[in-house]
Design a protein around this motif. Structure first.
Motif, PDB file in Angstrom:
ATOM      1  N   MET A   1      20.316  23.168  13.706  1.00  0.00           N
ATOM      2  CA  MET A   1      19.903  23.159  12.251  1.00  0.00           C
ATOM      3  C   MET A   1      19.145  24.382  12.145  1.00  0.00           C
ATOM      4  O   MET A   1      18.122  24.693  12.922  1.00  0.00           O
ATOM      5  CB  MET A   1      19.359  21.872  11.813  1.00  0.00           C
ATOM      6  CG  MET A   1      18.714  22.167  10.368  1.00  0.00           C
ATOM      7  SD  MET A   1      17.940  20.654   9.721  1.00  0.00           S
ATOM      8  CE  MET A   1      17.753  19.287  10.838  1.00  0.00           C
TER       9      MET A   1
ATOM     10  N   ASN B   1      22.434  24.042   7.833  1.00  0.00           N
ATOM     11  CA  ASN B   1      22.973  24.430   8.875  1.00  0.00           C
ATOM     12  C   ASN B   1      24.131  25.568   9.005  1.00  0.00           C
ATOM     13  O   ASN B   1      24.180  25.899   9.944  1.00  0.00           O
ATOM     14  CB  ASN B   1      23.958  23.203   9.462  1.00  0.00           C
ATOM     15  CG  ASN B   1      23.133  21.560   9.731  1.00  0.00           C
ATOM     16  OD1 ASN B   1      22.163  21.900  10.418  1.00  0.00           O
ATOM     17  ND2 ASN B   1      23.432  20.653   9.232  1.00  0.00           N
ATOM     18  N   TYR B   2      24.284  25.914   7.592  1.00  0.00           N
ATOM     19  CA  TYR B   2      25.155  26.788   7.558  1.00  0.00           C
ATOM     20  C   TYR B   2      24.855  28.079   6.819  1.00  0.00           C
ATOM     21  O   TYR B   2      25.521  29.306   6.598  1.00  0.00           O
ATOM     22  CB  TYR B   2      26.546  26.454   6.724  1.00  0.00           C
ATOM     23  CG  TYR B   2      27.239  25.106   7.393  1.00  0.00           C
ATOM     24  CD1 TYR B   2      27.647  25.282   8.704  1.00  0.00           C
ATOM     25  CD2 TYR B   2      26.775  23.959   6.667  1.00  0.00           C
ATOM     26  CE1 TYR B   2      28.217  24.170   9.364  1.00  0.00           C
ATOM     27  CE2 TYR B   2      27.234  22.567   7.446  1.00  0.00           C
ATOM     28  CZ  TYR B   2      27.817  22.708   8.757  1.00  0.00           C
ATOM     29  OH  TYR B   2      28.287  21.658   9.295  1.00  0.00           O
TER      30      TYR B   2
ATOM     31  N   GLU C   1      28.149  21.006   3.198  1.00  0.00           N
ATOM     32  CA  GLU C   1      27.059  20.527   3.302  1.00  0.00           C
ATOM     33  C   GLU C   1      26.251  20.553   1.902  1.00  0.00           C
ATOM     34  O   GLU C   1      26.751  21.548   1.137  1.00  0.00           O
ATOM     35  CB  GLU C   1      26.020  20.910   4.228  1.00  0.00           C
ATOM     36  CG  GLU C   1      25.177  22.271   3.828  1.00  0.00           C
ATOM     37  CD  GLU C   1      24.224  22.865   4.950  1.00  0.00           C
ATOM     38  OE1 GLU C   1      23.926  21.899   5.759  1.00  0.00           O
ATOM     39  OE2 GLU C   1      23.884  24.030   4.673  1.00  0.00           O
TER      40      GLU C   1
END
Length: 135
Positions: free
Chosen positions: A1, A68-69, A109
């Motif tokens: 993360m 996370n992205y 997400e």
């Protein structure tokens, strides 16, 4: 993360103009939004620039909860918000905090940013939530 590694307020020069920011960003594959979106779709490696309303001099700043992205590249630049009068340089004047991100991994997400002080009660005054898809 990935967690936002820093939180700083907007930088202006003494004459009220926004200070130069050394962070340069490619113009290809860059999505620029001046409000909180419902959903965002980016290609891996693309950039997202969010310009969210802020009030200069209050200690409140927009902060990324976690992602996370998306990787937060910069959050310290501010732009004068469009107003009917010229109130630039006035403490408490409306600004747009500019947050720059890069899509680092494919996935989906819910992204959450919050507008709060980094000191004192740290009370959250506003939030920005959107669905992110990185291709």
């Amino acid at each position: 993360m990935l967690v936002a590694p820093f939180f700083s307020s907007c930088f202006f020069s003494n004459d009220g103009n926004k200070a130069a920011v050394s962070q340069t960003m490619p113009t290809m594959d860059t999505l620029i939004l001046e409000s909180c979106p419902d959903r965002v779709e980016l290609k891996r490696g693309a950039y997202l620039i969010l310009k969210l309303p802020a009030i200069e001099g209050t200690g409140y700043i927009w902060q990324l909860k976690s992602s996370n992205y998306l990787q937060l590249l910069s959050s310290s630049e501010c732009e004068k918000a469009p107003t009917k009068t010229d109130d630039s340089g006035v403490v408490g004047a409306p600004t747009l905090q500019v947050l720059r991100f890069q899509a680092v991994e494919p996935g989906q997400e819910a992204v959450e940013l919050f507008y709060a002080r980094t000191f004192g009660t740290k009370e959250v005054a506003n939030t920005c939530k959107f669905k992110l898809t990185v291709l």
